[in-house]
Every structure is written in C-alpha cells, then in structure tokens.
Scaffold this motif. Structure first.
Motif, short mmCIF file in Angstrom:
data_model
loop_
_atom_site.label_atom_id
_atom_site.label_comp_id
_atom_site.label_asym_id
_atom_site.label_seq_id
_atom_site.Cartn_x
_atom_site.Cartn_y
_atom_site.Cartn_z
N SER A 204 21.05 29.39 33.52
CA SER A 204 21.05 29.33 34.98
C SER A 204 22.42 29.75 35.51
O SER A 204 23.45 29.50 34.87
N GLU B 239 10.91 41.41 35.00
CA GLU B 239 10.28 40.50 35.95
C GLU B 239 11.26 39.54 36.62
O GLU B 239 10.88 38.81 37.52
N ARG B 240 12.50 39.54 36.18
CA ARG B 240 13.49 38.63 36.74
C ARG B 240 14.86 39.31 36.74
O ARG B 240 15.23 39.96 35.77
N ALA B 241 15.58 39.12 37.81
CA ALA B 241 16.94 39.66 37.90
C ALA B 241 17.85 38.88 36.95
O ALA B 241 17.63 37.70 36.68
N ASP B 242 18.88 39.52 36.47
CA ASP B 242 19.83 38.91 35.55
C ASP B 242 20.97 38.25 36.33
O ASP B 242 22.13 38.65 36.26
N SER B 243 20.64 37.22 37.10
CA SER B 243 21.64 36.57 37.94
C SER B 243 22.70 35.83 37.12
O SER B 243 23.86 35.76 37.52
N ALA C 182 11.52 37.20 30.48
CA ALA C 182 11.15 37.75 31.79
C ALA C 182 12.12 38.85 32.22
O ALA C 182 11.71 39.87 32.77
N GLY C 183 13.39 38.67 31.96
CA GLY C 183 14.38 39.69 32.29
C GLY C 183 14.16 40.96 31.49
O GLY C 183 14.26 42.06 32.02
N THR D 51 22.54 38.69 27.80
CA THR D 51 21.57 37.84 28.46
C THR D 51 20.31 37.79 27.62
O THR D 51 19.80 38.83 27.19
N SER E 138 16.49 36.69 27.80
CA SER E 138 15.43 36.32 28.74
C SER E 138 14.21 37.18 28.50
O SER E 138 14.28 38.41 28.61
#
Length: 161
Positions: free
Chosen positions: A132, A18-22, A13-14, A9, A11
C-alpha cells in the motif's frame, strides 16, 4: 553520494494492467526527494520465480545499491515476496524488517501482519515494503535513517566499528 535504487512492484493486478502502480510511484517520488538515483524499475506478478529473478539480476549485475520491493508481503496465498526474497539473499538483516513493522505498530496494529524481510545479495541491500502507498511511506520514513549507513557497510566504504 546518491544511492542507486531499483524498485520492484509485485502485483498480479498491476501486471495485468488492471491497477496503477501507486506504491512504486511513491517509492520513485521518495527517491527523487532524497536525491538518490532510480537505477531500475519493474512490475511482476506474484510469482516467486519472477520476483527472485529480478532481485538476483539487479544485485548480481551491480545495478543498484538498494533494491526496494513493494507488495506481496501479506498473508494471502499469493503473497510470496518474502519467500522469494529469502531464496536469493546471501544474508538476512532481520532488524530492518522488524523496525519497519514495529515503528508503525503502535498506531496501526495490522503492521504486524506484514511478513516482509530484508537482507543482502552481493553488494545490494534488499528490503521488502508493504504493497500500500501508506505502508510504503511508513517504511521509507524508517529507512531514511538506515539506508546510507547500511549501503556504506555493504559496499565496504565504512567500517561498522
């Protein structure tokens, strides 16, 4: 035979927490549903050197038959995944990337803005997916019909003829 799959991944932010790794989670769920094996998983910021290094280490170490990346394929200045991927590929597989975009394009025209690439390093297939969860699911639906045969070809277990 199950395919060994590594998930990378990309990211900022990840990487900062700060952000989940959806998107990565969606790939891991698909791997399990397909009966494949999660061989490795990592999350790196949008930095070409880290992206390329992770792909190269997994491919050169024969960690995975398939390396799926998610994120960093758009048009912003920080989206460098395709460029980083190309620097470590031994050969490109443009038809895969084209299929990922065009299969979705009729119902989601913004798919044409994704710049993801695909190709081979050593004995590993590498495919960039969007960042996404929806883009990942759409891409995986296309890959379901391709990856087993592609991996067999790369590994030399099947002839292309």
């Amino acid at each position: 035979m199950p395919i060994r799959i590594a998930v990378l991944t990309i990211s900022d932010a990840g990487a900062r927490g700060e952000r989940a790794d959806s998107s990565g989670d969606a790939i891991v769920a698909w791997i399990a549903a397909q009966g494949h094996v999660l061989a490795a998983r990592a999350l790196v910021p949008d930095e070409a050197s880290g992206i390329g290094a992770a792909i190269a280490v997994w491919a050169d170490g024969d960690v995975a038959d398939l390396i799926l990346t998610t994120g960093g394929t758009g048009l912003t200045s920080r989206d460098v995944t395709p460029e980083a991927t190309r620097t470590v590929l031994h050969k490109e597989a443009p038809g895969i990337a084209e299929a990922l975009r065009m299969s979705v394009y009729p119902r989601f025209h913004r798919a044409a803005l994704s710049r993801g690439t695909a190709g081979v390093r050593g004995r590993s297939l590498v495919v960039n997916l969007p960042g996404s969860p929806g883009g990942v699911r759409d891409g995986l639906a296309v890959l379901e019909d391709l990856v087993e045969h592609a991996v067999d070809l790369i590994r030399g277990t099947k002839s292309g003829h």
